[in-house]
Design an enzyme around this catalytic site. Structure first.
Site, short mmCIF file in Angstrom:
data_model
loop_
_atom_site.label_atom_id
_atom_site.label_comp_id
_atom_site.label_asym_id
_atom_site.label_seq_id
_atom_site.Cartn_x
_atom_site.Cartn_y
_atom_site.Cartn_z
N ASP A 1 0.81 -1.26 -0.06
CA ASP A 1 0.17 0.09 -0.01
C ASP A 1 0.74 1.29 0.01
O ASP A 1 2.13 1.27 0.45
CB ASP A 1 -0.99 -0.10 1.12
CG ASP A 1 -2.05 -1.15 1.36
OD1 ASP A 1 -2.17 -1.55 0.10
OD2 ASP A 1 -2.37 -1.65 2.53
N LYS A 2 0.17 2.42 -0.47
CA LYS A 2 1.08 3.59 -0.48
C LYS A 2 1.56 3.93 0.68
O LYS A 2 2.79 4.46 0.92
CB LYS A 2 0.24 4.95 -1.01
CG LYS A 2 0.60 5.98 -1.37
CD LYS A 2 -0.23 7.05 -1.92
CE LYS A 2 0.73 8.57 -2.22
NZ LYS A 2 -0.64 9.27 -2.65
#
Length: 252
Positions: A107-108
């Site tokens: 995930d970012k």
């Protein structure tokens, strides 16, 4: 290895510049194939049989690259994006010419181990649901993580969409006291890679992940000396172990 490859692509993959730079270089007559000067980068060559030199120095070709990246927060696990910086943007041009891609995703806002390669077969094997390659994460969690959570994860928990996870191994490093402003610190090993899986697993037991970092994938361990945003090529031993990883791996 491919039997033949375009000469200009081979030169790009061996760090001799961008395609446009290589075209200009070839016009100078410094590129030789089997003792003859070649100015057409489009010709097909066989890296295993043809002798290729640039300015008198032999060219060593390799088809694949394998990079360990310590992904920082704020960077997305993609090859290109119109808005955000990608993990490919972190690489030097000499590696970008190989057109690598991330094996799986983080995930970012998640940090840690991410493998980048252009070896599609290896990537497929590592990502195949049938392989059940273990992935271990370090996390900081709001709330007190307990043995009850450990037992629940070991049995498999139900996510918000009804999916029941495979058994996972939860190690409690520190069980925080929310009243004292503490967070729990844990390591969690999962055998799948569902969307936001670690975060959703803790949501299922009423807790929130506030920091997440992947520290291993199969036999590959994140190099503790790699700072966030840094990367290096895998060692020969790391690559060998990764290639030998199979679905016999499991949780104990």
């Amino acid at each position: 290895m491919k039997q033949t490859i375009r000469l200009e692509k081979l030169l790009a993959h061996t760090g001799h510049g961008t395609r446009s730079e290589i075209k200009r270089m070839m016009k100078t007559g410094t590129v030789y194939v089997n003792g003859r000067s070649v100015k057409d980068g489009g010709i097909q060559v066989n890296p295993d049989q043809d002798q290729i030199t640039v300015n008198g120095v032999g060219v060593r070709y390799r088809e694949f690259i394998y990079l360990m990246l310590n992904k920082p927060q704020g960077v997305i696990s993609a090859t290109e994006d119109s808005r955000d910086r990608t993990v490919i943007d972190l690489l030097a041009a000499e590696y970008q010419t190989f057109e690598p891609f991330p094996v799986g995703r983080l995930d970012k806002d998640t940090e840690g181990l991410l493998l980048l390669t252009n070896d599609g077969k290896l990537a497929h094997n590592l990502l195949s649901p049938r392989k059940h390659v273990p992935k271990t994460y370090f996390a900081e969690v709001e709330g007190t993580v307990t043995d009850e959570d450990k037992n629940a994860f070991a049995a498999g928990v139900t996510l918000d969409d009804g999916y029941v996870t495979m058994p996972a191994k939860l190690v409690i490093l520190r069980s925080g006291e929310p009243a004292a402003g503490e967070v729990s610190k844990i390591e969690l090993t999962i055998m799948e890679g569902k969307f936001h899986q670690v975060k959703r697993m803790f949501q299922s037991v009423g807790k929130k992940v506030v920091f997440l970092k992947r520290i291993s994938m199969g036999p590959l361990l994140l190099d503790e000396y790699l700072e966030a945003g840094s990367y290096r090529e895998l060692t020969a031993e790391e690559l060998k172990e990764l290639q030998q990883a199979n679905n016999t791996s499991g949780l104990s």
